[in-house]
Design a protein around this motif. Structure first.
Motif, PDB file in Angstrom:
ATOM      1  N   UNK A   9      -7.405 -12.966 -14.773  1.00  0.00           N
ATOM      2  CA  UNK A   9      -6.195 -12.228 -14.402  1.00  0.00           C
ATOM      3  C   UNK A   9      -5.715 -11.377 -15.558  1.00  0.00           C
ATOM      4  N   UNK A  10      -5.816 -11.914 -16.763  1.00  0.00           N
ATOM      5  CA  UNK A  10      -5.387 -11.161 -17.938  1.00  0.00           C
ATOM      6  C   UNK A  10      -6.256  -9.940 -18.154  1.00  0.00           C
ATOM      7  N   UNK A  11      -7.528 -10.056 -17.820  1.00  0.00           N
ATOM      8  CA  UNK A  11      -8.456  -8.968 -18.084  1.00  0.00           C
ATOM      9  C   UNK A  11      -8.529  -7.942 -16.963  1.00  0.00           C
ATOM     10  N   UNK A  12      -7.684  -8.051 -15.970  1.00  0.00           N
ATOM     11  CA  UNK A  12      -7.720  -7.099 -14.870  1.00  0.00           C
ATOM     12  C   UNK A  12      -6.365  -6.443 -14.691  1.00  0.00           C
ATOM     13  N   UNK A  13      -6.172  -5.223 -15.198  1.00  0.00           N
ATOM     14  CA  UNK A  13      -4.906  -4.528 -15.020  1.00  0.00           C
ATOM     15  C   UNK A  13      -4.506  -4.484 -13.550  1.00  0.00           C
ATOM     16  N   UNK A  20     -14.049  -5.702 -15.773  1.00  0.00           N
ATOM     17  CA  UNK A  20     -13.420  -6.271 -16.951  1.00  0.00           C
ATOM     18  C   UNK A  20     -13.094  -5.184 -17.952  1.00  0.00           C
ATOM     19  N   UNK A  21     -12.019  -5.367 -18.730  1.00  0.00           N
ATOM     20  CA  UNK A  21     -11.636  -4.341 -19.692  1.00  0.00           C
ATOM     21  C   UNK A  21     -12.427  -4.410 -20.977  1.00  0.00           C
ATOM     22  N   UNK A  22     -13.331  -5.352 -21.112  1.00  0.00           N
ATOM     23  CA  UNK A  22     -14.176  -5.355 -22.305  1.00  0.00           C
ATOM     24  C   UNK A  22     -14.052  -6.638 -23.080  1.00  0.00           C
ATOM     25  N   UNK A  25     -11.049  -7.698 -28.218  1.00  0.00           N
ATOM     26  CA  UNK A  25     -10.124  -6.669 -28.677  1.00  0.00           C
ATOM     27  C   UNK A  25      -9.599  -5.873 -27.499  1.00  0.00           C
ATOM     28  N   UNK A  26     -10.460  -5.594 -26.516  1.00  0.00           N
ATOM     29  CA  UNK A  26     -10.017  -4.896 -25.320  1.00  0.00           C
ATOM     30  C   UNK A  26      -8.930  -5.667 -24.601  1.00  0.00           C
ATOM     31  N   UNK A  27      -9.078  -6.986 -24.500  1.00  0.00           N
ATOM     32  CA  UNK A  27      -8.068  -7.809 -23.847  1.00  0.00           C
ATOM     33  C   UNK A  27      -6.744  -7.729 -24.591  1.00  0.00           C
ATOM     34  N   UNK A  28      -6.806  -7.703 -25.912  1.00  0.00           N
ATOM     35  CA  UNK A  28      -5.586  -7.601 -26.701  1.00  0.00           C
ATOM     36  C   UNK A  28      -4.902  -6.265 -26.452  1.00  0.00           C
ATOM     37  N   UNK A  29      -5.674  -5.196 -26.387  1.00  0.00           N
ATOM     38  CA  UNK A  29      -5.071  -3.880 -26.140  1.00  0.00           C
ATOM     39  C   UNK A  29      -4.464  -3.804 -24.746  1.00  0.00           C
ATOM     40  N   UNK A  30      -5.110  -4.434 -23.793  1.00  0.00           N
ATOM     41  CA  UNK A  30      -4.521  -4.466 -22.458  1.00  0.00           C
ATOM     42  C   UNK A  30      -3.221  -5.253 -22.460  1.00  0.00           C
ATOM     43  N   UNK A  31      -3.203  -6.367 -23.183  1.00  0.00           N
ATOM     44  CA  UNK A  31      -1.985  -7.162 -23.281  1.00  0.00           C
ATOM     45  C   UNK A  31      -0.856  -6.358 -23.915  1.00  0.00           C
ATOM     46  N   UNK A  32      -1.195  -5.520 -24.885  1.00  0.00           N
ATOM     47  CA  UNK A  32      -0.175  -4.675 -25.517  1.00  0.00           C
ATOM     48  C   UNK A  32       0.394  -3.678 -24.514  1.00  0.00           C
ATOM     49  N   UNK A  33      -0.466  -3.080 -23.702  1.00  0.00           N
ATOM     50  CA  UNK A  33      -0.017  -2.128 -22.684  1.00  0.00           C
ATOM     51  C   UNK A  33       0.875  -2.836 -21.667  1.00  0.00           C
ATOM     52  N   UNK A  34       0.440  -3.999 -21.226  1.00  0.00           N
ATOM     53  CA  UNK A  34       1.234  -4.767 -20.263  1.00  0.00           C
ATOM     54  C   UNK A  34       2.621  -5.091 -20.837  1.00  0.00           C
ATOM     55  N   UNK A  51       5.324 -13.908 -24.866  1.00  0.00           N
ATOM     56  CA  UNK A  51       4.930 -15.287 -24.598  1.00  0.00           C
ATOM     57  C   UNK A  51       4.167 -15.393 -23.288  1.00  0.00           C
ATOM     58  N   UNK A  52       4.608 -14.669 -22.296  1.00  0.00           N
ATOM     59  CA  UNK A  52       3.989 -14.723 -20.972  1.00  0.00           C
ATOM     60  C   UNK A  52       2.626 -14.040 -20.965  1.00  0.00           C
ATOM     61  N   UNK A  53       2.580 -12.822 -21.479  1.00  0.00           N
ATOM     62  CA  UNK A  53       1.380 -11.995 -21.342  1.00  0.00           C
ATOM     63  C   UNK A  53       0.273 -12.378 -22.318  1.00  0.00           C
ATOM     64  N   UNK A  54       0.613 -12.900 -23.474  1.00  0.00           N
ATOM     65  CA  UNK A  54      -0.420 -13.214 -24.474  1.00  0.00           C
ATOM     66  C   UNK A  54      -0.793 -14.691 -24.497  1.00  0.00           C
ATOM     67  N   UNK A  55      -0.373 -15.439 -23.503  1.00  0.00           N
ATOM     68  CA  UNK A  55      -0.579 -16.898 -23.530  1.00  0.00           C
ATOM     69  C   UNK A  55      -2.044 -17.292 -23.597  1.00  0.00           C
ATOM     70  N   UNK A  56      -2.947 -16.465 -23.061  1.00  0.00           N
ATOM     71  CA  UNK A  56      -4.368 -16.822 -23.048  1.00  0.00           C
ATOM     72  C   UNK A  56      -5.135 -16.273 -24.249  1.00  0.00           C
TER      73      UNK A  56
END
Length: 453
Positions: A9-13, A20-22, A25-34, A51-56
Motif C-alpha cells: 500500500x505504501x508503494x502504490x500512490x 511499484x515505485x521502485x 529510496x523510491x518508497x521514501x520519496x513517495x512517502x515525502x510526496x504523500x 507517523x502515519x505515512x512513514x510507519x513501514x
C-alpha cells in the motif's frame, strides 16, 4: 493488514497505480510526496502525517522523509514561485501528485544537494506509476528537474532572492504592520534555516561541564545549544539531567522569580517543558491540559527526569485547583506563528480566522486565571505567536478590563541580560531573527501581571 500488504500500500500512490515505485529510496520519496500533500491539502499536522505515512520505513528513510518534507514546507512559497517559471502553462488544479512531486524534486536538487540522478529518476518513476491522467506528466517532470540540474546556480539565486515569498500573504501583512518591512524580511529569512537543538539543564548541574559533554554553546540565559541530533543518544538523556526546550520557551518561567515551596499552576502545560522547569526549581506544580495525547508526552518527560507534578486532564477555562495557588503560568493556545522554523507546517495550516478564534479563547483563559490568582500573586501570560493581537494587544485589553491588575515590568536581569527582548511597555517579545548570528530563537511574547486589592 500484514507487513507485506502494508508495504505494498505504501508503494502504490493512491492505491491504484500500475506498478511499484521502485527501491527503498523510491518508497521514501513517495512517502515525502504523500506527507507534503497531507499537510498542504488536508491541513494534517506534520508529526501526525509523518507517523502515519512513514510507519513501514526504516529509520534512515524516515529521517530522509522528514528532512525533505521539512525543507519543502519551509521553502514552499519560493519553490512554487520557481515552478511557475519552469512550467510555462502551469499544472491543472487536480494534478496534485505531480505538483507535490515537483516541489520535493526541486527541493532535493536546489536545497538538499542529493544525488541528481536519484532526485530526477526516482521522482519521474513515481509520476510514471500514477494511474489516470497524471502519469502523462512524467515527461514534464523529467524536463523540469533536468533543467533545474543544468541551471542550478541561477535558479538557486532566484529561489533565495525574496525570503518573504515563503510566507502566505496574511503573515507578510501582519508582520509588516507589526515589525516593519525590514523586520518582516529578517524574520522570513531566519525561518529558512534549520534551528539548533536547545537544552535546559536541571538547576544545580554544572552548565560549563555539561556544555562540554554535549558539545554545546552556553547561551545568555543558561540554555545549552548544539547541532540537531538524536537526543536519546546524548549524555545525560537516560539519567534525566536535561530536557529539550527552545531558549525562548524557557524564559517565561524565570519571570516568576523564586518559586521554591510555592504552589504554581501551569495552565495548558503539555508537553511539559515549563512544568519540568517549575518542578526542578522546587515549586509544587499543578499542571493542566485538555489534550490527553500531549499529556502522555508530559508524563513521559516527568518520569525520565524524575520530577513530580499534580497533572489533570481538564479545560483550563473552567478548572479550579485544589487549594489556593501562589502564582499562575498561562502558556495559552495560540497560532504558534513564532515556531514556524521548527514547525513549518503551521505556515500553511493556520489562517487569520484561526487567530481570531484563538484570541477569544485567550481572553477567557486570562480572565479565569486572574480570578484564581490571590492578591499579591503573579500571573505570567505567554504565547509562542508573533501576532500582536495575541500578545501586546491581548494584554492591553486585559489590563483595561481589570483595574486591580498591574503590569510588573520585565528587566534584563530576569532574562539573562537580553535587554533587546524587552518592549517599551516592559513585556518580553522574542523574534526568530533575534540573536541570528547565534542560531536565533522561537518567537515568543510574555507579560508579567500582579493582582492588587
Amino acid at each position: 493488514m500484514s507487513t507485506s500488504e502494508t508495504q505494498k500500500a505504501t508503494n502504490n500512490p493512491k492505491g491504484d497505480t500500475t506498478g511499484d515505485t521502485g527501491d527503498r529510496i523510491g518508497s521514501a520519496r513517495e512517502a515525502a510526496v504523500r506527507t507534503l500533500m497531507a499537510v498542504t491539502l488536508k491541513s494534517r499536522p506534520l508529526d501526525v502525517a509523518l507517523d502515519d505515512i512513514t510507519s513501514s520505513l526504516d529509520s534512515r528513510d524516515r529521517a530522509f522523509v522528514m528532512q525533505l518534507v521539512m525543507l519543502s514546507l519551509r521553502r514552499l512559497g519560493s519553490l512554487r514561485a520557481l515552478m511557475g517559471r519552469l512550467v510555462d502553462r502551469g499544472l491543472p488544479r487536480n494534478a496534485t501528485w505531480t505538483d507535490a512531486a515537483l516541489i520535493t524534486g526541486l527541493a532535493q536538487i536546489l536545497l538538499m544537494r542529493t544525488a541528481d540522478h536519484a532526485a530526477v529518476n526516482e521522482t519521474v518513476t513515481l509520476v510514471k506509476n500514477l494511474s489516470g491522467k497524471e502519469k502523462g506528466f512524467a515527461g514534464l517532470v523529467n524536463a523540469v528537474l533536468r533543467r533545474a540540474v543544468r541551471e542550478r546556480d541561477a535558479l538557486t539565486g532566484v529561489l533565495n532572492a525574496k525570503p518573504q515569498a515563503d510566507l502566505p500573504l496574511w503573515l507578510q501583512t501582519s508582520w509588516r504592520r507589526a515589525y516593519g518591512q525590514d523586520g518582516m524580511v529578517a524574520i522570513a529569512r531566519s525561518l529558512q534555516d534549520t534551528p539548533p537543538l536547545d537544552i535546559s539543564l536541571k538547576p544545580g548541574e554544572d552548565k560549563v561541564v555539561w556544555a562540554e559533554k554535549l558539545e554545546a554553546t552556553l547561551m545568555p540565559n543558561g540554555t545549552l545549544r548544539r547541532a540537531l541530533t538524536d537526543v536519546t543518544k546524548l549524555p545525560g538523556y537516560d539519567d534525566g539531567v536535561w530536557w529539550v526546550q527552545d531558549m525562548a520557551a524557557s524564559l517565561p518561567v524565570a519571570l516568576l522569580g523564586d518559586v521554591s515551596g510555592k504552589h504554581v499552576m501551569d495552565m495548558c502545560a503539555a508537553p511539559g517543558g515549563k512544568t519540568m522547569q517549575l518542578a526542578a526549581l522546587g515549586a509544587r506544580v499543578t499542571a493542566v491540559d485538555r489534550n490527553k495525547n500531549r499529556l502522555t508526552r508530559l508524563h513521559a518527560n516527568m518520569k525520565r527526569t524524575g520530577l513530580a507534578a499534580d497533572v489533570y486532564t481538564a479545560d483550563a477555562t473552567a478548572f479550579g485547583p485544589r487549594g489556593s495557588v501562589d502564582h499562575i503560568l498561562l502558556d495559552a493556545p495560540c497560532s504558534a506563528t513564532g515556531t514556524l522554523r521548527r514547525n513549518p507546517d503551521v505556515t500553511w495550516t493556520k489562517s487569520e480566522a484561526d487567530v481570531e478564534k484563538l484570541t477569544s479563547l485567550q481572553k477567557r483563559m486570562l480572565d479565569h486565571a486572574f480570578k484564581l490568582l490571590p492578591v499579591g500573586g503573579t500571573l505570567v501570560y505567554c504565547v509562542c505567536s508573533l501576532e500582536r493581537v495575541e500578545g501586546e494587544e491581548q494584554i492591553s485589553a486585559f489590563l483595561a478590563r481589570h483595574e486591580n491588575a498591574a503590569r510588573r515590568v520585565i528587566t534584563a536581569a530576569d532574562i539573562g541580560g537580553m535587554a533587546e527582548l524587552i518592549t517599551a511597555d516592559g513585556d518580553m517579545r522574542c523574534l526568530p531573527s533575534a540573536l541570528a548570528d547565534q542560531g536565533g530563537m522561537d518567537g515568543f511574547f510574555a507579560a508579567r501581571i500582579e493582582k492588587h486589592n
